[in-house]
Design a protein around this motif. Structure first.
Motif, PDB file in Angstrom:
ATOM      1  N   PRO A  65       1.964   4.740  -0.631  1.00  0.00           N
ATOM      2  CA  PRO A  65       1.156   5.895  -1.052  1.00  0.00           C
ATOM      3  C   PRO A  65       1.886   6.762  -2.076  1.00  0.00           C
ATOM      4  N   PRO A  66       1.230   7.149  -3.159  1.00  0.00           N
ATOM      5  CA  PRO A  66       1.869   8.065  -4.120  1.00  0.00           C
ATOM      6  C   PRO A  66       2.227   9.416  -3.512  1.00  0.00           C
ATOM      7  N   TYR A  87       6.988   1.796  -4.712  1.00  0.00           N
ATOM      8  CA  TYR A  87       5.677   1.954  -5.347  1.00  0.00           C
ATOM      9  C   TYR A  87       5.475   0.938  -6.476  1.00  0.00           C
ATOM     10  N   ALA A 104      -4.668   5.612  -0.170  1.00  0.00           N
ATOM     11  CA  ALA A 104      -3.903   4.934  -1.215  1.00  0.00           C
ATOM     12  C   ALA A 104      -4.469   3.540  -1.480  1.00  0.00           C
ATOM     13  N   ALA A 105      -4.416   3.117  -2.731  1.00  0.00           N
ATOM     14  CA  ALA A 105      -4.921   1.796  -3.101  1.00  0.00           C
ATOM     15  C   ALA A 105      -3.969   0.711  -2.582  1.00  0.00           C
ATOM     16  N   ASP A 155      -5.341   4.232  -7.784  1.00  0.00           N
ATOM     17  CA  ASP A 155      -4.664   5.383  -7.178  1.00  0.00           C
ATOM     18  C   ASP A 155      -5.000   6.676  -7.922  1.00  0.00           C
ATOM     19  N   GLY A 200      -3.615  10.749  -5.193  1.00  0.00           N
ATOM     20  CA  GLY A 200      -2.974   9.755  -6.043  1.00  0.00           C
ATOM     21  C   GLY A 200      -2.546  10.335  -7.373  1.00  0.00           C
ATOM     22  N   ARG A 232       0.834  -1.205   0.000  1.00  0.00           N
ATOM     23  CA  ARG A 232       0.000   0.000   0.000  1.00  0.00           C
ATOM     24  C   ARG A 232       0.868   1.255   0.000  1.00  0.00           C
TER      25      ARG A 232
END
Length: 336
Positions: free
Chosen positions: A30-31, A79, A333-334, A93, A99, A28
């Motif tokens: 996060p961007p 990522y 986040a996805a 995202d 995202g 997971r």
């Protein structure tokens, strides 16, 4: 008389576990970790420019850029572990604003990496710039697809559109030092009307409605295109255009400073990463246009010092939130 058969005692089944399974590594990521890395790249390039114009120590810029390259490489691997497991996670995202901002910054960091490599390996810098441009085109295509196929309310113009649609203006930071002129010139004049359209729509939006407090830090992104137009115009010899872009950037920065309390009303969040790169870029614009001389050069040095005090703090806090595991949940986040 027969004895009954001996039976083994029945072992009751193990009680169900109420502990959730431990997630895999980087499932997971996060961007939101990438916008502050853009700021660190911009800060390092600003100090490199300060070494040329103000006589600042060369090692400061090299140290900042070297550390940022390592962090970016680690963040990129962390990522990309998500789409390697399940490619559709990228689309998920991109459905949310943090995202989209983060993944756009991820591709633009590759372009800034190319600018970092120019003094050391020009050939590698050119190849990295090409990869970064293709990378950004792919992200742009996915974002456009997400906007077209997603809900109507998600198609609202935001300052993040500057990163998505005007981000190609970072390319001349590499191509101009490599001696190219046509490609950066085309890029400059192609991106200016796009940025102007985004500025115009955003100004109208501010006039008609007040943005939610958590999203207000994104307004700082409006400073970045003006700063980059100044740097690129100066590098191409368009002195009047560069001066006009710096003046526009100064107006935007003044508006941001006057609205600082309003912009930060929601408190610290990952979206504070939007403050980082625009501030560093404006310092670079002042130093580039003035060549470090006069009042504008002094102002450039002061803005660079201010950026050096603010950007690392914001970046460290965001990266710490990622390390502690809370950033992914806070930015939705996805997960794979």
């Amino acid at each position: 008389m027969t004895t009954p058969p001996r039976t083994r005692p029945r072992i009751p089944p193990a009680p169900p576990s109420f502990m959730p399974p431990k997630p895999g590594l980087w499932t997971r990521t996060p961007p939101a970790i990438f916008p502050p890395l853009m700021g660190l790249f911009g800060l390092g390039l600003g100090w490199r420019l300060a070494a040329e114009t103000l006589g600042a120590p060369v090692f400061i810029g090299d140290m900042v850029l070297g550390a940022t390259v390592l962090i970016y490489a680690f963040a990129l691997v962390a990522y990309l572990a998500k789409p390697l497991r399940r490619p559709g996670v990228v689309i998920e995202d991109l459905r949310i604003l943090p995202g989209r901002a983060g993944l756009t910054a991820m591709s633009l960091c590759c372009v800034l990496l190319a600018a970092t490599l120019v003094p050391f390996a020009p050939g590698l810098a050119a190849a990295t710039a090409a990869v970064g441009a293709i990378f950004h085109l792919c992200i742009l295509g996915l974002i456009v697809h997400s906007l077209v196929t997603g809900p109507v309310e998600g198609r609202v113009v935001t300052p993040v559109f500057h990163l998505t649609f005007v981000g190609f203006i970072l390319g001349p930071l590499t191509t101009i030092p490599l001696g190219l002129t046509l490609l950066p010139t085309v890029t400059l004049f192609a991106m200016m009307p796009v940025a102007a359209a985004i500025w115009a729509v955003s100004l109208w939006q501010l006039w008609t409605r007040i943005p939610p407090a958590p999203l207000r830090p994104l307004l700082a992104i409006h400073l970045a295109p003006a700063s980059l137009f100044a740097i690129v115009s100066d590098g191409l010899g368009y002195d009047m255009l560069a001066a006009g872009a710096v003046a526009l950037g100064a107006l935007i920065l003044a508006a941001l400073l006057l609205s600082a309390r309003w912009l930060t009303a929601a408190g610290f969040s990952a979206l504070w990463g939007a403050f980082t790169f625009p501030l560093a870029a404006f310092a670079g614009a002042l130093l580039s246009v003035s060549d470090g001389r006069g009042a504008v050069g002094v102002a450039g040095g002061l803005v660079l010092v201010a950026a050096s005090l603010a950007i690392p703090v914001i970046a460290v806090r965001i990266l710490q939130a990622w390390a502690k595991g809370g950033l992914a949940a806070k930015t939705n986040a996805a997960e794979v």
